[in-house]
Design a protein around this motif. Structure first.
Motif, PDB file in Angstrom:
ATOM      1  N   ALA A 178       4.349   7.766 -21.513  1.00 49.48           N
ATOM      2  CA  ALA A 178       4.653   6.330 -21.431  1.00 49.48           C
ATOM      3  C   ALA A 178       5.009   5.934 -20.000  1.00 49.48           C
ATOM      4  CB  ALA A 178       5.784   5.972 -22.392  1.00 49.48           C
ATOM      5  N   ALA A 179       5.732   6.807 -19.301  1.00 46.16           N
ATOM      6  CA  ALA A 179       6.061   6.529 -17.901  1.00 46.16           C
ATOM      7  C   ALA A 179       4.801   6.461 -17.056  1.00 46.16           C
ATOM      8  CB  ALA A 179       7.014   7.600 -17.357  1.00 46.16           C
ATOM      9  N   VAL A 180       3.865   7.377 -17.302  1.00 44.30           N
ATOM     10  CA  VAL A 180       2.596   7.377 -16.571  1.00 44.30           C
ATOM     11  C   VAL A 180       1.846   6.071 -16.827  1.00 44.30           C
ATOM     12  CG1 VAL A 180       0.311   8.469 -16.474  1.00 44.30           C
ATOM     13  CG2 VAL A 180       2.373   9.882 -16.451  1.00 44.30           C
ATOM     14  N   GLU A 181       1.789   5.664 -18.087  1.00 40.88           N
ATOM     15  CA  GLU A 181       1.096   4.427 -18.432  1.00 40.88           C
ATOM     16  C   GLU A 181       1.757   3.217 -17.778  1.00 40.88           C
ATOM     17  OE1 GLU A 181       1.165   4.564 -22.700  1.00 40.88           O
ATOM     18  OE2 GLU A 181      -0.393   6.104 -22.785  1.00 40.88           O
ATOM     19  N   ALA A 182       3.089   3.204 -17.749  1.00 42.92           N
ATOM     20  CA  ALA A 182       3.806   2.086 -17.133  1.00 42.92           C
ATOM     21  C   ALA A 182       3.529   2.029 -15.636  1.00 42.92           C
ATOM     22  CB  ALA A 182       5.309   2.208 -17.402  1.00 42.92           C
ATOM     23  N   LEU A 183       3.582   3.166 -14.974  1.00 41.09           N
ATOM     24  CA  LEU A 183       3.307   3.190 -13.540  1.00 41.09           C
ATOM     25  C   LEU A 183       1.864   2.812 -13.244  1.00 41.09           C
ATOM     26  CD1 LEU A 183       5.312   6.317 -12.348  1.00 41.09           C
ATOM     27  CD2 LEU A 183       5.772   3.918 -11.838  1.00 41.09           C
ATOM     28  N   THR A 203       1.826   8.874  -6.531  1.00 47.89           N
ATOM     29  CA  THR A 203       2.256  10.273  -6.442  1.00 47.89           C
ATOM     30  C   THR A 203       3.227  10.601  -7.570  1.00 47.89           C
ATOM     31  OG1 THR A 203       1.948  10.292  -4.050  1.00 47.89           O
ATOM     32  CG2 THR A 203       3.409  11.976  -4.980  1.00 47.89           C
ATOM     33  N   ALA A 204       4.190   9.717  -7.788  1.00 55.74           N
ATOM     34  CA  ALA A 204       5.146   9.925  -8.880  1.00 55.74           C
ATOM     35  C   ALA A 204       4.423   9.952 -10.217  1.00 55.74           C
ATOM     36  CB  ALA A 204       6.215   8.833  -8.875  1.00 55.74           C
ATOM     37  N   ARG A 205       3.470   9.053 -10.405  1.00 60.35           N
ATOM     38  CA  ARG A 205       2.691   9.007 -11.645  1.00 60.35           C
ATOM     39  C   ARG A 205       1.941  10.310 -11.863  1.00 60.35           C
ATOM     40  NH1 ARG A 205      -2.082   5.847 -10.693  1.00 60.35           N
ATOM     41  NH2 ARG A 205      -2.687   7.867  -9.918  1.00 60.35           N
ATOM     42  N   ASP A 206       1.312  10.827 -10.810  1.00 56.57           N
ATOM     43  CA  ASP A 206       0.565  12.076 -10.932  1.00 56.57           C
ATOM     44  C   ASP A 206       1.484  13.241 -11.290  1.00 56.57           C
ATOM     45  OD1 ASP A 206      -1.694  10.618 -10.306  1.00 56.57           O
ATOM     46  OD2 ASP A 206      -1.798  11.347  -8.227  1.00 56.57           O
ATOM     47  N   GLY A 218       0.818  -1.210   0.000  1.00 53.91           N
ATOM     48  CA  GLY A 218       0.000   0.000   0.000  1.00 53.91           C
ATOM     49  C   GLY A 218       0.850   1.258   0.000  1.00 53.91           C
ATOM     50  N   ASP A 219       1.938   1.271   0.810  1.00 51.65           N
ATOM     51  CA  ASP A 219       2.844   2.423   0.837  1.00 51.65           C
ATOM     52  C   ASP A 219       3.529   2.600  -0.509  1.00 51.65           C
ATOM     53  OD1 ASP A 219       2.222   2.879   3.501  1.00 51.65           O
ATOM     54  OD2 ASP A 219       4.002   1.844   4.264  1.00 51.65           O
ATOM     55  N   LEU A 220       3.959   1.483  -1.088  1.00 49.74           N
ATOM     56  CA  LEU A 220       4.619   1.536  -2.384  1.00 49.74           C
ATOM     57  C   LEU A 220       3.672   2.077  -3.452  1.00 49.74           C
ATOM     58  CD1 LEU A 220       7.035   0.955  -4.211  1.00 49.74           C
ATOM     59  CD2 LEU A 220       6.207  -1.400  -4.423  1.00 49.74           C
ATOM     60  N   VAL A 221       2.447   1.584  -3.470  1.00 47.49           N
ATOM     61  CA  VAL A 221       1.463   2.048  -4.454  1.00 47.49           C
ATOM     62  C   VAL A 221       1.209   3.542  -4.270  1.00 47.49           C
ATOM     63  CG1 VAL A 221      -0.969   1.882  -5.156  1.00 47.49           C
ATOM     64  CG2 VAL A 221       0.382  -0.190  -4.833  1.00 47.49           C
ATOM     65  N   GLU A 222       1.123   3.989  -3.031  1.00 46.93           N
ATOM     66  CA  GLU A 222       0.881   5.409  -2.766  1.00 46.93           C
ATOM     67  C   GLU A 222       2.014   6.278  -3.312  1.00 46.93           C
ATOM     68  OE1 GLU A 222       0.495   8.329   1.088  1.00 46.93           O
ATOM     69  OE2 GLU A 222      -0.260   6.284   1.283  1.00 46.93           O
ATOM     70  N   VAL A 223       3.246   5.856  -3.079  1.00 45.91           N
ATOM     71  CA  VAL A 223       4.404   6.615  -3.581  1.00 45.91           C
ATOM     72  C   VAL A 223       4.427   6.591  -5.101  1.00 45.91           C
ATOM     73  CG1 VAL A 223       6.929   6.646  -3.691  1.00 45.91           C
ATOM     74  CG2 VAL A 223       5.776   6.311  -1.494  1.00 45.91           C
ATOM     75  N   LEU A 224       4.194   5.428  -5.688  1.00 47.66           N
ATOM     76  CA  LEU A 224       4.203   5.323  -7.150  1.00 47.66           C
ATOM     77  C   LEU A 224       3.065   6.134  -7.776  1.00 47.66           C
ATOM     78  CD1 LEU A 224       5.128   1.556  -7.636  1.00 47.66           C
ATOM     79  CD2 LEU A 224       6.611   3.560  -7.888  1.00 47.66           C
ATOM     80  N   LEU A 250       4.399  13.009 -12.874  1.00 47.49           N
ATOM     81  CA  LEU A 250       4.832  12.806 -14.262  1.00 47.49           C
ATOM     82  C   LEU A 250       3.715  13.172 -15.234  1.00 47.49           C
ATOM     83  CD1 LEU A 250       6.767   9.440 -13.897  1.00 47.49           C
ATOM     84  CD2 LEU A 250       7.751  11.696 -14.376  1.00 47.49           C
ATOM     85  N   GLY A 251       2.479  12.840 -14.880  1.00 47.78           N
ATOM     86  CA  GLY A 251       1.342  13.182 -15.731  1.00 47.78           C
ATOM     87  C   GLY A 251       1.178  14.685 -15.863  1.00 47.78           C
ATOM     88  N   ALA A 252       1.330  15.393 -14.749  1.00 44.20           N
ATOM     89  CA  ALA A 252       1.228  16.859 -14.799  1.00 44.20           C
ATOM     90  C   ALA A 252       2.349  17.443 -15.649  1.00 44.20           C
ATOM     91  CB  ALA A 252       1.271  17.433 -13.381  1.00 44.20           C
ATOM     92  N   ALA A 253       3.549  16.894 -15.508  1.00 47.46           N
ATOM     93  CA  ALA A 253       4.672  17.368 -16.323  1.00 47.46           C
ATOM     94  C   ALA A 253       4.425  17.078 -17.799  1.00 47.46           C
ATOM     95  CB  ALA A 253       5.974  16.711 -15.863  1.00 47.46           C
ATOM     96  N   ALA A 254       3.890  15.911 -18.116  1.00 45.15           N
ATOM     97  CA  ALA A 254       3.599  15.564 -19.521  1.00 45.15           C
ATOM     98  C   ALA A 254       2.590  16.533 -20.107  1.00 45.15           C
ATOM     99  CB  ALA A 254       3.071  14.131 -19.613  1.00 45.15           C
ATOM    100  N   GLU A 255       1.583  16.855 -19.326  1.00 42.18           N
ATOM    101  CA  GLU A 255       0.559  17.780 -19.803  1.00 42.18           C
ATOM    102  C   GLU A 255       1.150  19.173 -20.049  1.00 42.18           C
ATOM    103  OE1 GLU A 255      -3.526  19.392 -17.944  1.00 42.18           O
ATOM    104  OE2 GLU A 255      -3.261  17.218 -17.882  1.00 42.18           O
ATOM    105  N   ARG A 256       1.950  19.626 -19.093  1.00 39.89           N
ATOM    106  CA  ARG A 256       2.561  20.956 -19.209  1.00 39.89           C
ATOM    107  C   ARG A 256       3.528  21.007 -20.397  1.00 39.89           C
ATOM    108  NH1 ARG A 256       3.900  21.389 -14.167  1.00 39.89           N
ATOM    109  NH2 ARG A 256       5.983  20.547 -14.398  1.00 39.89           N
ATOM    110  N   VAL A 257       4.395  20.011 -20.495  1.00 43.04           N
ATOM    111  CA  VAL A 257       5.375  19.974 -21.590  1.00 43.04           C
ATOM    112  C   VAL A 257       4.674  19.809 -22.930  1.00 43.04           C
ATOM    113  CG1 VAL A 257       7.254  18.607 -22.600  1.00 43.04           C
ATOM    114  CG2 VAL A 257       7.300  19.183 -20.175  1.00 43.04           C
ATOM    115  N   GLY A 258       3.586  19.041 -22.952  1.00 42.20           N
ATOM    116  CA  GLY A 258       2.851  18.809 -24.191  1.00 42.20           C
ATOM    117  C   GLY A 258       2.257  20.074 -24.787  1.00 42.20           C
TER     118      GLY A 258
END
Length: 170
Positions: free
Chosen positions: A150-155, A91-94, A83-89, A96-104
Motif C-alpha cells: 500500500a505504501a508503494v502504491e501511495a508513493l 528510491t524510497a518506493r523501490d 525532480g529531486d523530490l520525485v527521485e528520492v520518493l 519499500l517494494g523490494a521489502a514487500a516482495e521479500r517479506v511476502g
C-alpha cells in the motif's frame, strides 16, 4: 540550515525512525490482541484494546508533528526541486517494494516449517504452541507485506501526480 539546526533535525529524524519501529510493534501487538481476544467482554481486555488504539493514534500524531517540524527546517534552508523530490520518493518506493516482495515470501516458508513440525511426529502441547505462534507470525508478515505494498502504491500515485503523469495531488 546551520550546523546546530541540521544536528537537531537529524536527532529528531532518528527519534522518528525509532517511533516508526515502535509503532509497528504496537500495531502488531494490537492486531494480535484483537484476534485472540475476539468475543471476550472483560473490561480489562476492552481497555487494553482501547489503550492500544489510542497509543497508535498518539504515535501517528507525534510522527506528523516531528515530520512537520523537520520539513519546516528544510524548507527554510531551501526546498528541493520537484525532480529531486520525485527521485528520492522513487528510491524510497523501490526500497519499500523490494521489502514487500521479500517479506511476502516469508509466510510460505514459515507455514511450511510449521507443517513440517506437525508432520514430524505426534502433536504435543509444545508442537501445537510453536506451530500456532508461527502461524500468527506468518499472518503478521502477510499484513506487513500488504502495508508495504500500500505504501508503494501511495508513493507511486503521489510521484505520478508530482511529475504530471497522474491527476492532482495534495
Amino acid at each position: 540550515m546551520t550546523v546546530p539546526e541540521a544536528s537537531a533535525a537529524w536527532e529528531v529524524e532518528q527519534v522518528a525512525g525509532e517511533l516508526r519501529e515502535t509503532y509497528l510493534a504496537v500495531a502488531a501487538a494490537t492486531v494480535l490482541l484483537e484476534r485472540t481476544s475476539a468475543g471476550y467482554a472483560h473490561p480489562a481486555i476492552r481497555q487494553a484494546r482501547r489503550c492500544g488504539d489510542d497509543a497508535l493514534d498518539l504515535a501517528g500524531e507525534a510522527q506528523r508533528q516531528l515530520s512537520d517540524g523537520v520539513r519546516r527546517l528544510h524548507t527554510e534552508a531551501g526546498q528541493p526541486s520537484i525532480g529531486d523530490l520525485v527521485e528520492v520518493l522513487d528510491t524510497a518506493r523501490d526500497q519499500l517494494g523490494a521489502a514487500a516482495e521479500r517479506v511476502g515470501q516469508l509466510p510460505v516458508r514459515i507455514n511450511a516449517a510449521g507443517q513440517q513440525l506437525v508432520d514430524a511426529g505426534q502433536p504435543d502441547a509444545a508442537t501445537e504452541t510453536a506451530s500456532g505462534q508461527w502461524s500468527r507470525a506468518a499472518e503478521q508478515l502477510n499484513l506487513m507485506a500488504e502495508s508495504l505494498t500500500a505504501a508503494v502504491e501511495a508513493l507511486t500515485s503521489y510521484t505520478e501526480g508530482l511529475s504530471g503523469a497522474g491527476g492532482p495531488t495534495t
